[in-house]
Design a protein around this motif. Structure first.
Motif, mmCIF file in Angstrom:
data_model
loop_
_atom_site.group_PDB
_atom_site.id
_atom_site.type_symbol
_atom_site.label_atom_id
_atom_site.label_comp_id
_atom_site.label_asym_id
_atom_site.label_seq_id
_atom_site.Cartn_x
_atom_site.Cartn_y
_atom_site.Cartn_z
ATOM 1 N N MET A 1 1.107 1.692 8.086
ATOM 2 C CA MET A 1 -0.303 1.857 7.803
ATOM 3 C C MET A 1 -1.040 2.540 8.941
ATOM 4 S SD MET A 1 -3.162 -0.762 6.360
ATOM 5 C CE MET A 1 -2.641 -0.578 4.657
ATOM 6 N N LYS A 2 -0.694 2.224 10.166
ATOM 7 C CA LYS A 2 -1.361 2.861 11.317
ATOM 8 C C LYS A 2 -1.216 4.380 11.244
ATOM 9 C CE LYS A 2 -1.876 2.514 16.304
ATOM 10 N NZ LYS A 2 -3.286 2.247 16.270
ATOM 11 N N MET B 1 -4.319 -5.259 8.033
ATOM 12 C CA MET B 1 -4.937 -4.107 7.383
ATOM 13 C C MET B 1 -6.394 -3.954 7.809
ATOM 14 S SD MET B 1 -5.495 -3.280 3.328
ATOM 15 C CE MET B 1 -6.679 -4.605 3.110
ATOM 16 N N TRP C 1 0.853 -1.181 0.000
ATOM 17 C CA TRP C 1 0.000 0.000 0.000
ATOM 18 C C TRP C 1 0.891 1.233 0.000
ATOM 19 C CZ3 TRP C 1 0.661 3.438 3.937
ATOM 20 C CH2 TRP C 1 1.467 2.979 4.994
ATOM 21 N N GLU D 1 -9.729 2.219 13.142
ATOM 22 C CA GLU D 1 -9.864 3.611 12.707
ATOM 23 C C GLU D 1 -11.330 4.005 12.501
ATOM 24 O OE1 GLU D 1 -8.636 7.417 11.859
ATOM 25 O OE2 GLU D 1 -7.441 5.772 12.675
ATOM 26 N N CYS D 2 -12.132 3.071 11.979
ATOM 27 C CA CYS D 2 -13.562 3.335 11.731
ATOM 28 C C CYS D 2 -14.425 3.047 12.950
ATOM 29 C CB CYS D 2 -14.042 2.498 10.553
ATOM 30 S SG CYS D 2 -13.263 2.937 9.006
ATOM 31 N N LEU E 1 -3.394 5.823 8.338
ATOM 32 C CA LEU E 1 -4.830 5.876 8.615
ATOM 33 C C LEU E 1 -5.186 6.987 9.592
ATOM 34 C CD1 LEU E 1 -5.623 2.080 8.834
ATOM 35 C CD2 LEU E 1 -6.248 3.658 7.003
ATOM 36 N N ASN E 2 -4.228 7.358 10.448
ATOM 37 C CA ASN E 2 -4.490 8.452 11.395
ATOM 38 C C ASN E 2 -4.509 9.761 10.649
ATOM 39 O OD1 ASN E 2 -4.647 6.805 13.647
ATOM 40 N ND2 ASN E 2 -2.458 6.929 14.048
ATOM 41 N N LEU F 1 -8.108 -0.899 9.889
ATOM 42 C CA LEU F 1 -9.258 -0.177 9.328
ATOM 43 C C LEU F 1 -10.446 -0.196 10.286
ATOM 44 C CD1 LEU F 1 -9.137 -1.258 5.583
ATOM 45 C CD2 LEU F 1 -8.832 1.058 6.487
ATOM 46 N N HIS G 1 0.422 5.698 1.041
ATOM 47 C CA HIS G 1 -0.414 6.858 1.359
ATOM 48 C C HIS G 1 -0.392 7.809 0.164
ATOM 49 C CE1 HIS G 1 -1.695 10.594 3.316
ATOM 50 N NE2 HIS G 1 -2.317 9.787 4.179
ATOM 51 N N LYS H 1 4.711 8.533 5.549
ATOM 52 C CA LYS H 1 3.809 7.570 6.187
ATOM 53 C C LYS H 1 4.291 6.155 5.865
ATOM 54 C CE LYS H 1 0.836 10.881 7.220
ATOM 55 N NZ LYS H 1 0.382 11.268 8.495
#
Length: 105
Positions: free
Chosen positions: A100-101, A42, A6, A49-50, A104-105, A46, A8, A97
């Motif tokens: 991943m953490k 992942m 992935w 975060e959601c 996502l922030n 997610l 950013h 970035k």
């Protein structure tokens, strides 16, 4: 155990600009974070975060059915993509970035 590479959006933009301004960039570069994650990790990140407590896995037959209607190949969803931007890192590109953490922030 599926791996997901992935990147950013801001790192994608920075790497694109970096490559356009790099006169010796004459080869193929992997444009992705240096830290791929498992699909499980992942999805966990997610959900955190959601603020969702759980997620439902999709069985293979559902992926095949969806791919049929979308006229695409199911392997695009089910195969691992484990890529590292080795050449960019060796030539000094710095990610904002990397994890991943953080992305996502």
């Amino acid at each position: 155990k599926q791996m997901v590479s992935w990147i950013h959006a801001s790192d994608y933009a920075w790497m694109t600009e970096w490559l356009l301004n790099k006169p010796d960039a004459d080869s193929i570069y992997n444009c992705c974070s240096p830290n791929p994650v498992t699909n499980e990790e992942m999805m966990r990140l997610l959900r955190e975060e959601c603020k969702k407590s759980f997620g439902l896995s999709q069985p293979e037959w559902m992926i095949n059915l969806g791919a049929f209607f979308l006229r695409t190949e199911p392997e695009l969803v089910m195969k691992s993509r484990f890529v590292i931007p080795e050449r960019a890192l060796q030539q000094g590109f710095k990610f904002e970035k990397e994890f991943m953490k953080d992305a996502l922030n």
